[in-house]
Design a protein around this motif. Structure first.
Motif, PDB file in Angstrom:
ATOM      1  N   LEU A   1      -0.897  -2.625  -5.476  1.00  0.00           N
ATOM      2  CA  LEU A   1      -0.357  -3.584  -6.304  1.00  0.00           C
ATOM      3  C   LEU A   1      -0.075  -2.231  -7.130  1.00  0.00           C
ATOM      4  N   ILE A   2       1.036  -1.679  -7.406  1.00  0.00           N
ATOM      5  CA  ILE A   2       1.402  -0.953  -7.999  1.00  0.00           C
ATOM      6  C   ILE A   2       3.187  -0.916  -9.151  1.00  0.00           C
ATOM      7  N   PRO A   3       2.525  -0.292 -10.571  1.00  0.00           N
ATOM      8  CA  PRO A   3       3.382  -1.406 -11.461  1.00  0.00           C
ATOM      9  C   PRO A   3       4.981  -0.897 -11.190  1.00  0.00           C
TER      10      PRO A   3
ATOM     11  N   ILE B   1       4.515  -5.822  -4.543  1.00  0.00           N
ATOM     12  CA  ILE B   1       3.465  -5.435  -4.208  1.00  0.00           C
ATOM     13  C   ILE B   1       3.908  -3.716  -2.886  1.00  0.00           C
ATOM     14  N   ARG B   2       3.266  -2.981  -2.746  1.00  0.00           N
ATOM     15  CA  ARG B   2       3.124  -1.329  -2.070  1.00  0.00           C
ATOM     16  C   ARG B   2       3.872  -2.283  -0.836  1.00  0.00           C
TER      17      ARG B   2
ATOM     18  N   LEU C   1       3.744  -5.791 -11.514  1.00  0.00           N
ATOM     19  CA  LEU C   1       3.744  -5.676 -10.085  1.00  0.00           C
ATOM     20  C   LEU C   1       4.503  -5.476  -9.727  1.00  0.00           C
TER      21      LEU C   1
ATOM     22  N   ILE D   1       2.280   5.619  -6.271  1.00  0.00           N
ATOM     23  CA  ILE D   1       0.259   5.354  -6.657  1.00  0.00           C
ATOM     24  C   ILE D   1      -0.239   7.078  -6.285  1.00  0.00           C
TER      25      ILE D   1
END
Lengths: 487, 487
Positions: free
Chosen positions: A71-73, A108-109, A106, A115
């Motif tokens: 998970l990426i902001p 999902i990549r 967030l 990141i």
């Protein structure tokens, strides 16, 4: 789907053939989650073998594995302007977790540049910390509208390499090195020839300075982008403050590269070698290389034949051959042949009571391929000594056959736009022609024919004579380009 | 954190020591995403070795790997009533994807029973399709409020085994078999002794009939649940319509099991063997087993010593020893010793010019452990011939030391509640005592002391004499239980 029903043929409907063969070889299945698939054990075992081979190659070129968050902001994805344009439309967003709405959503990549370079910035202080050569095996999610098993799914498995370098020359060298690693893997292990080259600007990775690709030609003469390698310059380093102290005592932003291949390669394997009886696996990637099918009528014969099968299997295992004895009682030999053919196992050894008595083995290859005898009754000793080599020969023969097919479906020196259109419309494969480098000419071909520039091939793939003119506008050509319709 | 600063000691503050050692051994780092960590190359290489060993053991017991979707429809999680109670509070929810709000929210898998048994229902028709023995290596997300590197993170990596069987006896057998596989891995590979046993009902997996666990004792005398194996009965099969035709011609729901271990094991390894100088790795799991540190003053000495280092490394590689030469010019030998000690490498070989001249090697083990000489100057030939065995001896010695520590911190035959409280409050380790089986007595201990029942140990771990009375209420004891405070 009934097991005994014949497959749709490739000629009849390539796309339907592909979907059927993937499911009936038990490579994958549809899941109840839109666009996501389940990779079944047979498909996953192929992927595991691909992973192992690639991972060894990455480590041999100095890379180490690590793992970064799924998970990426959302704000991270948005920092690099080209990157967000490319990926924002297809991200899946987590808005709630632990029973509460999150302060910042967030994503999902869809890929992990943001990141990973944020972490690199923590770890890199000085030129002594460079190059930093990292790879990650992971799942990613891209919300695609039209999905196909392995080729395009909302979630897929892949590896993404991410590196940081002290200057552009070193980053470019890494980008090209990993393109070469992919090519070697695809050619040697998958027996799938590829053309390596640079993507046009319109097909560049969102956030890259230059993108390179491996392009393979499937049996329906559509191109498949099988892997990409990106020189990212300082684009991400500047957004994530990935700076280092130079040897001269100054400060500079690092230069990054990223490169990836995915479970799409399993689909590529199917469409490169499969036939109307199922998939065809190169021995290096086959989870089972040799299946032994015992043939018997009575319990006595069964005991006799299975004892021989065990001895043969033990001998082959000594030679590091991956062998399986199909001793199921509930199925006739013919049904077993059919199943293992569908699943692409390279070699079948049939053993009946008469073979045991005469010290013979019946050796049958999965498919007819020039230079390899498909079926042979051999003296047991000769067969056992020769099986490993025969698998190697078969690997080489599959590679050569795929290369011959690619070459006979490549068209060079096309100078006439009408001819290009005709070739594209008759699905004739790779079309090599001059290009002036303008986005307009590129767009016109796409609009007229749905063909795109696959890449601008590296030197060894180029035609002997450089094309003089752009096939579209007739202006001076800047590049030789390969056009094709693509997956 | 400055590299040359001494670590907090274990005695001083075990928890601070743990956080520091994980970061300074470069096992993991905090990420910008709340509760998620980054597994750095050294930590990931340990995890890879764990994966390889476990994966081989799973395959040797007949399991195959597959891959199922990350995202699960919310309604799936909600079908099994106990399951949703256990997991709903900590799921992360995707509400938007591809720029649109989803019709049905998707949860990121906290565990995959629901999606996997939904697929099993598609694949299983008859008793001939059973048992179905599947494993998945994957990431999962559980939105935990208090997180710690490796031990409890919002996202973690794990494997989850999922199987389907024709009856309860076979499912129970599988559950216990995999508990045994975990135990063997933890004891043999990690050198971490565990007590296997059944969880009390209050600690059962949400949706299971019975849960079994492996419980290890960390150096601060807190228990760590290192792996679990669940007999799920027909609970999920009934919700996902996982039925099969029985051999007798009837129809029944399948019986499932699931079992998992995670990257938490890396934390367990740290807290089992680490010391005030860093982590301590058992050789079987060490990414590098032997580090060679060359010692030199001049360029001439450097060339001499590095040539010897190359020869030693080549010889060790022949013996399948994982060896690394630390030839960095920018660091003194002492700093290298310090770094590799912190990272837990089992053996260091120092080579200086005098050693080369005298055909000697200085061999130094990472830590003092009974039965193994820590430092020895050896004849080169003897050293080279003996290094593999010395690594094996060191592996065995670490295992024995951990077992001795566990045993000397286990207290059996506790019959007095005041004594139990005193032991728990002085953090004395595993406390074996009788339990009447009531949830009230279990809850009272937890409330009074924060200790929980870790498990009801399997026979071989039980005390010679069965406890007669419950240590809490004095009623007849139904079980011997192990109490401890836990991670």
């Amino acid at each position: 789907m009934a097991d005994d029903k014949a497959l749709t043929t490739r000629k009849g409907d390539f796309s339907a053939w592909y979907n059927e063969v993937v499911q009936r070889a038990e490579l994958a299945d549809y899941s109840p989650v839109r666009g996501s698939m389940v990779i079944r054990p047979w498909g996953y075992a192929i992927w595991e073998r691909m992973q192992r081979a690639l991972d060894d190659m990455f480590k041999a070129t100095g890379h180490q594995n690590a793992y970064f968050p799924l998970l990426i902001p959302k704000s991270f994805i948005e920092r690099e302007k080209e990157h967000v344009k490319g990926f924002a439309p297809e991200v899946a967003v987590v808005t709630h977790a632990g029973g509460k709405e999150l302060e910042e959503p967030l994503v999902i990549r869809p890929t992990s540049e943001t990141i990973i370079y944020a972490m690199f910035a923590k770890w890199v202080q000085s030129y002594r910390d460079l190059p930093l050569l990292i790879n990650q095996w992971a799942n990613v999610v891209r919300w695609e509208m039209r999905t196909r098993l392995f080729l395009r799914t909302a979630e897929f498995l892949w590896q993404e390499g991410h590196t940081a370098h002290k200057d552009e020359a070193e980053a470019e060298e890494e980008t090209i090195r990993m393109l070469g690693v992919y090519r070697e893997f695809m050619e040697q292990w998958m027996c799938m020839p590829v053309i390596t080259g640079r993507k046009s600007d319109s097909e560049r990775f969102a956030g890259a300075v230059r993108t390179y690709s491996c392009e393979a030609l499937m049996q329906d003469n559509k191109a498949l982008q099988a892997g990409t390698s990106h020189m990212l310059g300082q684009n991400f380093a500047k957004q994530f403050d990935l700076k280092f102290q130079t040897e001269a005592g100054g400060e500079d932003y690092a230069y990054n590269t990223s490169w990836g291949v995915s479970t799409r390669l399993v689909g590529a394997l199917v469409m490169t070698h499969g036939d109307d009886n199922g998939i065809v696996l190169p021995p290096w990637l086959a989870p089972t290389q040799v299946v032994i099918v015992p043939i018997y009528r009575s319990d006595e014969e069964r005991a006799l034949v299975l004892a021989k099968a065990d001895a043969v299997a033990a001998r082959l295992k000594q030679d590091q051959v991956r062998v399986h004895i199909d001793s199921r009682d509930t199925m006739k030999p013919g049904a077993k042949y059919y199943e293992w053919e569908r699943k692409g196992v390279p070699m079948r050894v049939e053993i009946g009571p008469r073979d045991v008595a005469n010290s013979k083995l019946a050796v049958v290859m999965r498919t007819e391929v020039p230079g390899i005898q498909r079926k042979e009754i051999m003296d047991e000793g000769a067969a056992l000594n020769g099986i490993r080599q025969r698998l190697e020969d078969y690997q080489n023969a599959l590679r050569q056959a795929a290369l011959d097919r690619r070459e006979s479906n490549s068209h060079r020196g096309i100078t006439d736009y009408a001819k290009l259109r005709e070739l594209v419309e008759s699905e004739s494969g790779f079309i090599f022609a001059g290009w002036c480098g303008s986005a307009e000419c590129e767009a016109k071909v796409k609009e007229d024919t749905k063909a795109t520039i696959r890449n601008l091939p590296q030197e060894e793939f180029r035609s002997k004579e450089n094309p003089a003119k752009c096939v579209v506008c007739g202006q001076d050509a800047k590049h030789e380009a390969i056009w094709a319709r693509a997956y």
